[in-house]
Motif scaffolding. Structure first.
Motif, PDB file in Angstrom:
ATOM      1  N   TRP A  78      29.111  31.338  75.536  1.00 44.97           N
ATOM      2  CA  TRP A  78      30.317  31.550  74.736  1.00 44.97           C
ATOM      3  C   TRP A  78      30.175  32.670  73.705  1.00 44.97           C
ATOM      4  CZ3 TRP A  78      34.878  29.847  76.118  1.00 44.97           C
ATOM      5  CH2 TRP A  78      34.945  28.796  77.022  1.00 44.97           C
ATOM      6  N   TYR A  79      28.978  33.177  73.491  1.00 42.67           N
ATOM      7  CA  TYR A  79      28.784  34.234  72.490  1.00 42.67           C
ATOM      8  C   TYR A  79      29.599  35.495  72.794  1.00 42.67           C
ATOM      9  CZ  TYR A  79      26.358  37.432  69.314  1.00 42.67           C
ATOM     10  OH  TYR A  79      26.067  38.359  68.348  1.00 42.67           O
ATOM     11  N   PRO A  80      29.626  36.006  74.024  1.00 43.99           N
ATOM     12  CA  PRO A  80      30.476  37.175  74.295  1.00 43.99           C
ATOM     13  C   PRO A  80      31.961  36.906  74.039  1.00 43.99           C
ATOM     14  CG  PRO A  80      28.873  36.918  76.049  1.00 43.99           C
ATOM     15  CD  PRO A  80      28.791  35.673  75.197  1.00 43.99           C
ATOM     16  N   VAL A  81      32.389  35.670  74.285  1.00 41.51           N
ATOM     17  CA  VAL A  81      33.779  35.302  74.006  1.00 41.51           C
ATOM     18  C   VAL A  81      34.024  35.382  72.496  1.00 41.51           C
ATOM     19  CG1 VAL A  81      35.525  33.477  74.203  1.00 41.51           C
ATOM     20  CG2 VAL A  81      33.850  33.817  76.046  1.00 41.51           C
ATOM     21  N   LEU A  82      33.087  34.865  71.721  1.00 39.44           N
ATOM     22  CA  LEU A  82      33.194  34.921  70.263  1.00 39.44           C
ATOM     23  C   LEU A  82      33.283  36.363  69.770  1.00 39.44           C
ATOM     24  CD1 LEU A  82      33.012  33.621  67.382  1.00 39.44           C
ATOM     25  CD2 LEU A  82      30.535  33.975  67.589  1.00 39.44           C
ATOM     26  N   ILE A  83      32.415  37.222  70.263  1.00 35.13           N
ATOM     27  CA  ILE A  83      32.406  38.620  69.817  1.00 35.13           C
ATOM     28  C   ILE A  83      33.722  39.297  70.178  1.00 35.13           C
ATOM     29  CG2 ILE A  83      31.263  40.863  70.083  1.00 35.13           C
ATOM     30  CD1 ILE A  83      29.736  38.743  68.361  1.00 35.13           C
ATOM     31  N   SER A  84      34.233  39.065  71.374  1.00 40.83           N
ATOM     32  CA  SER A  84      35.533  39.646  71.749  1.00 40.83           C
ATOM     33  C   SER A  84      36.639  39.120  70.846  1.00 40.83           C
ATOM     34  CB  SER A  84      35.862  39.340  73.212  1.00 40.83           C
ATOM     35  OG  SER A  84      35.094  40.140  74.064  1.00 40.83           O
ATOM     36  N   ALA A  85      36.597  37.830  70.537  1.00 40.68           N
ATOM     37  CA  ALA A  85      37.612  37.248  69.654  1.00 40.68           C
ATOM     38  C   ALA A  85      37.533  37.857  68.255  1.00 40.68           C
ATOM     39  CB  ALA A  85      37.442  35.732  69.579  1.00 40.68           C
ATOM     40  N   LEU A  86      36.330  38.046  67.750  1.00 43.08           N
ATOM     41  CA  LEU A  86      36.175  38.645  66.418  1.00 43.08           C
ATOM     42  C   LEU A  86      36.688  40.083  66.397  1.00 43.08           C
ATOM     43  CD1 LEU A  86      32.649  37.285  65.407  1.00 43.08           C
ATOM     44  CD2 LEU A  86      34.888  36.520  64.564  1.00 43.08           C
ATOM     45  N   LEU A  87      36.391  40.835  67.444  1.00 51.40           N
ATOM     46  CA  LEU A  87      36.879  42.219  67.506  1.00 51.40           C
ATOM     47  C   LEU A  87      38.392  42.268  67.690  1.00 51.40           C
ATOM     48  CD1 LEU A  87      33.939  43.775  69.523  1.00 51.40           C
ATOM     49  CD2 LEU A  87      34.528  44.210  67.123  1.00 51.40           C
ATOM     50  N   LEU A  88      38.937  41.338  68.458  1.00 60.40           N
ATOM     51  CA  LEU A  88      40.392  41.236  68.597  1.00 60.40           C
ATOM     52  C   LEU A  88      41.029  40.993  67.235  1.00 60.40           C
ATOM     53  CD1 LEU A  88      43.139  40.787  70.005  1.00 60.40           C
ATOM     54  CD2 LEU A  88      42.390  38.442  70.464  1.00 60.40           C
ATOM     55  N   VAL A  89      40.489  40.064  66.477  1.00 62.59           N
ATOM     56  CA  VAL A  89      41.026  39.769  65.147  1.00 62.59           C
ATOM     57  C   VAL A  89      40.885  40.988  64.225  1.00 62.59           C
ATOM     58  CG1 VAL A  89      40.697  38.347  63.070  1.00 62.59           C
ATOM     59  CG2 VAL A  89      40.718  37.287  65.334  1.00 62.59           C
ATOM     60  N   LEU A  90      39.730  41.647  64.275  1.00 66.31           N
ATOM     61  CA  LEU A  90      39.500  42.827  63.431  1.00 66.31           C
ATOM     62  C   LEU A  90      40.516  43.925  63.730  1.00 66.31           C
ATOM     63  CD1 LEU A  90      37.537  44.111  61.339  1.00 66.31           C
ATOM     64  CD2 LEU A  90      36.309  45.058  63.303  1.00 66.31           C
ATOM     65  N   PHE A  91      40.681  44.265  65.003  1.00 65.03           N
ATOM     66  CA  PHE A  91      41.633  45.315  65.380  1.00 65.03           C
ATOM     67  C   PHE A  91      43.070  44.858  65.147  1.00 65.03           C
ATOM     68  CE2 PHE A  91      37.963  47.179  67.305  1.00 65.03           C
ATOM     69  CZ  PHE A  91      38.234  48.532  67.420  1.00 65.03           C
ATOM     70  N   GLY A  92      43.357  43.614  65.532  1.00 69.20           N
ATOM     71  CA  GLY A  92      44.718  43.105  65.396  1.00 69.20           C
ATOM     72  C   GLY A  92      45.166  42.994  63.947  1.00 69.20           C
ATOM     73  N   LEU A  93      44.301  42.457  63.088  1.00 70.23           N
ATOM     74  CA  LEU A  93      44.667  42.348  61.669  1.00 70.23           C
ATOM     75  C   LEU A  93      44.860  43.717  61.018  1.00 70.23           C
ATOM     76  CD1 LEU A  93      42.584  39.397  60.186  1.00 70.23           C
ATOM     77  CD2 LEU A  93      45.050  39.524  60.542  1.00 70.23           C
ATOM     78  N   GLY A 126      46.092  49.187  68.880  1.00 66.39           N
ATOM     79  CA  GLY A 126      46.720  48.133  69.681  1.00 66.39           C
ATOM     80  C   GLY A 126      46.115  48.022  71.063  1.00 66.39           C
ATOM     81  N   VAL A 127      45.810  49.155  71.669  1.00 67.30           N
ATOM     82  CA  VAL A 127      45.187  49.144  72.999  1.00 67.30           C
ATOM     83  C   VAL A 127      43.815  48.466  72.931  1.00 67.30           C
ATOM     84  CG1 VAL A 127      44.176  50.628  74.793  1.00 67.30           C
ATOM     85  CG2 VAL A 127      46.457  51.118  73.896  1.00 67.30           C
ATOM     86  N   TRP A 128      43.032  48.795  71.898  1.00 69.18           N
ATOM     87  CA  TRP A 128      41.717  48.157  71.758  1.00 69.18           C
ATOM     88  C   TRP A 128      41.863  46.651  71.515  1.00 69.18           C
ATOM     89  CZ3 TRP A 128      37.133  49.496  73.313  1.00 69.18           C
ATOM     90  CH2 TRP A 128      36.857  50.849  73.519  1.00 69.18           C
ATOM     91  N   ALA A 129      42.846  46.256  70.743  1.00 76.82           N
ATOM     92  CA  ALA A 129      43.072  44.825  70.511  1.00 76.82           C
ATOM     93  C   ALA A 129      43.386  44.132  71.837  1.00 76.82           C
ATOM     94  CB  ALA A 129      44.202  44.612  69.504  1.00 76.82           C
ATOM     95  N   LEU A 130      44.251  44.738  72.642  1.00 76.68           N
ATOM     96  CA  LEU A 130      44.566  44.169  73.952  1.00 76.68           C
ATOM     97  C   LEU A 130      43.341  44.131  74.859  1.00 76.68           C
ATOM     98  CD1 LEU A 130      48.077  45.725  74.647  1.00 76.68           C
ATOM     99  CD2 LEU A 130      47.539  43.323  74.157  1.00 76.68           C
TER     100      LEU A 130
END
Length: 181
Positions: A78-93, A126-130
């Motif tokens: 699950w660690y790669p999922v966590l890292i993707s989620a954190l980066l999604l939040v970082l870019f999205g926010l 936005g593209v990176w967040a997606l």
């Protein structure tokens, strides 16, 4: 020191899927929790830690604590999922609060960005967040339903190739946008 620590975290992230794949039979998940936790704690305590990196480090430390307490090998996936989620939040926010992340990075090289470049950097953010949303979903699906070898192939190679392709494609588009600006 902060750059060295960032590099060590990057290299650990690159090596992580391979270490999990080969270490599952020989190492305790607690070992991974200690190793990753130590790196993220050093990142959290570094003098140059930015607010965004602090909450990411705290989330990663929470994951490491959970991994250490539960000592479940399945959590390692699950660690790669966590890292993707954190980066999604970082870019999205960054699209909602303050300056988009890609614009901040662009302004390091060119402090006075034209309006067309500001719009472009918002779109790229936005593209990176997606991308990180899709990457996290694929990593989660592989964690839930695929053999470990598929998980390794995606998280250890394919996802990095996709990031590289996106980065290169964005660079090519940026050169074209600059010509017309």
């Amino acid at each position: 020191m902060s750059r060295l620590l960032g590099l060590v975290l990057l290299l650990a992230g690159l090596a992580y899927p391979f270490a999990v794949y080969y270490g599952l039979d020989h190492l305790s998940p607690r070992f991974f929790a200690l190793l990753l936790g130590g790196l993220w704690l050093a990142r959290l305590l570094s003098r140059d830690a930015r607010p965004g990196s602090r909450w990411m480090a705290l989330a990663a430390l929470g994951f490491c604590a959970l991994l250490g307490v539960l000592d479940q090998p399945a959590l390692l996936h699950w660690y790669p999922v966590l890292i993707s989620a954190l980066l999604l939040v970082l870019f999205g926010l960054s699209l909602r609060i303050g300056m988009p992340l890609v614009e901040r990075l662009a302004r390091l090289r060119e402090p006075e960005l034209p309006a067309v470049a500001v719009r472009y950097t918002r779109q790229v953010t936005g593209v990176w967040a997606l991308f990180f949303l899709a990457n996290g979903l694929v990593a989660a699906a592989l964690t839930l339903w695929a053999p470990t070898s598929w998980w390794l192939l995606y998280n250890g190679l394919i996802s990095y190739l996709l990031m590289g392709l996106l980065f290169a494609g964005e660079w090519l588009v940026r050169q074209r946008v600059r010509r017309f600006a």
